[in-house]
Enzyme design. Structure first.
Site, PDB file in Angstrom:
ATOM      1  N   CYS A   7       0.818  -1.214   0.000  1.00  0.00           N
ATOM      2  CA  CYS A   7       0.000   0.000   0.000  1.00  0.00           C
ATOM      3  C   CYS A   7       0.855   1.269   0.000  1.00  0.00           C
ATOM      4  O   CYS A   7       1.999   1.269   0.452  1.00  0.00           O
ATOM      5  CB  CYS A   7      -0.922   0.004   1.223  1.00  0.00           C
ATOM      6  SG  CYS A   7      -2.339   1.118   1.030  1.00  0.00           S
ATOM      7  N   ASP A 128      -6.471  -2.844  11.502  1.00  0.00           N
ATOM      8  CA  ASP A 128      -5.300  -1.986  11.600  1.00  0.00           C
ATOM      9  C   ASP A 128      -5.204  -1.419  13.006  1.00  0.00           C
ATOM     10  O   ASP A 128      -6.129  -1.534  13.813  1.00  0.00           O
ATOM     11  CB  ASP A 128      -5.408  -0.845  10.577  1.00  0.00           C
ATOM     12  CG  ASP A 128      -4.055  -0.273  10.175  1.00  0.00           C
ATOM     13  OD1 ASP A 128      -3.066  -0.510  10.891  1.00  0.00           O
ATOM     14  OD2 ASP A 128      -4.004   0.415   9.142  1.00  0.00           O
TER      15      ASP A 128
END
Length: 211
Positions: A7, A128
């Site tokens: 990412c 996360d």
């Protein structure tokens, strides 16, 4: 085999690196406060050069759903990842409008965060630490028993990959773990991808051993 997402790509060099090592997903971040923020026009240029074997995920937080759908329709991205306070109606709207899967990010502070998220209509969850992009981990043991396919993010790097892969995630999502001085590092991308594939293969072999 555990899927791989790299990412926060922002540069031509980043695209060249992922095209060489072929993770399953990459992420373009469209959150303005992120240091990895990418303008949609720049993302479109990079997407044109991305291997068709890699799916581009657009990362958003409380963005206008029409814009998200337009970026998918224009093939700047292939699917959306939502990090804001998007509700179930918004997720369903994006799914219906685009025909593409949606990832809903969950900030994990404790077990209740996971319990609440499992009923989401999103195709995937992403777990996360905090608001995301911090490079910090949370207590991965909290993920035990999660039945919905999920991406594991937050502080994943080459040193903790064995533990990350042991949690049963659909995919691992890595950003700062493949950076040097805040930039994507092709050598780290190569090392992480090779190790994930090797560890995943070994894990599958162990799981499939006859008793």
């Amino acid at each position: 085999m555990t899927k791989i997402k790299i990412c926060g790509l922002t540069r031509q060099e980043d695209i060249e690196a992922v095209n060489r090592y072929l993770p399953d997903y990459i992420g373009f971040v469209f959150v303005s406060k992120s240091r990895r923020f990418l303008e949609p026009g720049r993302a479109a240029v990079l997407k044109e050069q991305l291997s068709p074997k890699i799916r581009a995920v657009g990362v958003f937080a409380n963005e206008d759903k029409e814009l998200i759908a337009d970026l998918i329709k224009q093939r700047v991205i292939d699917m959306a990842q939502l990090h804001g306070q998007e509700d179930e109606d918004e997720i369903r709207w994006i799914q219906a409008k685009t025909g593409q899967p949606v990832i809903k990010a969950v900030s994990v502070k404790g077990r209740p965060d996971l319990v609440r998220s499992v009923g989401s209509c999103a195709d995937f969850l992403l777990f996360d630490h905090g608001t995301g992009g911090t490079g910090n981990t949370f207590d991965w043991n909290l993920l035990s028993g999660c039945v919905k396919p999920y991406f594991l993010a937050g502080g994943v790097h080459i040193g903790n990959l064995p533990e990350a892969l042991s949690k049963g995630a659909y995919a691992v999502d890595i950003s700062s773990g493949v950076e040097t001085d805040g930039r994507k590092d092709a050598r780290k991308i190569e090392a992480v991808i090779n190790k994930i594939r090797a560890l995943s293969t070994d894990y599958v072999k162990v799981q499939n051993m006859p008793e």
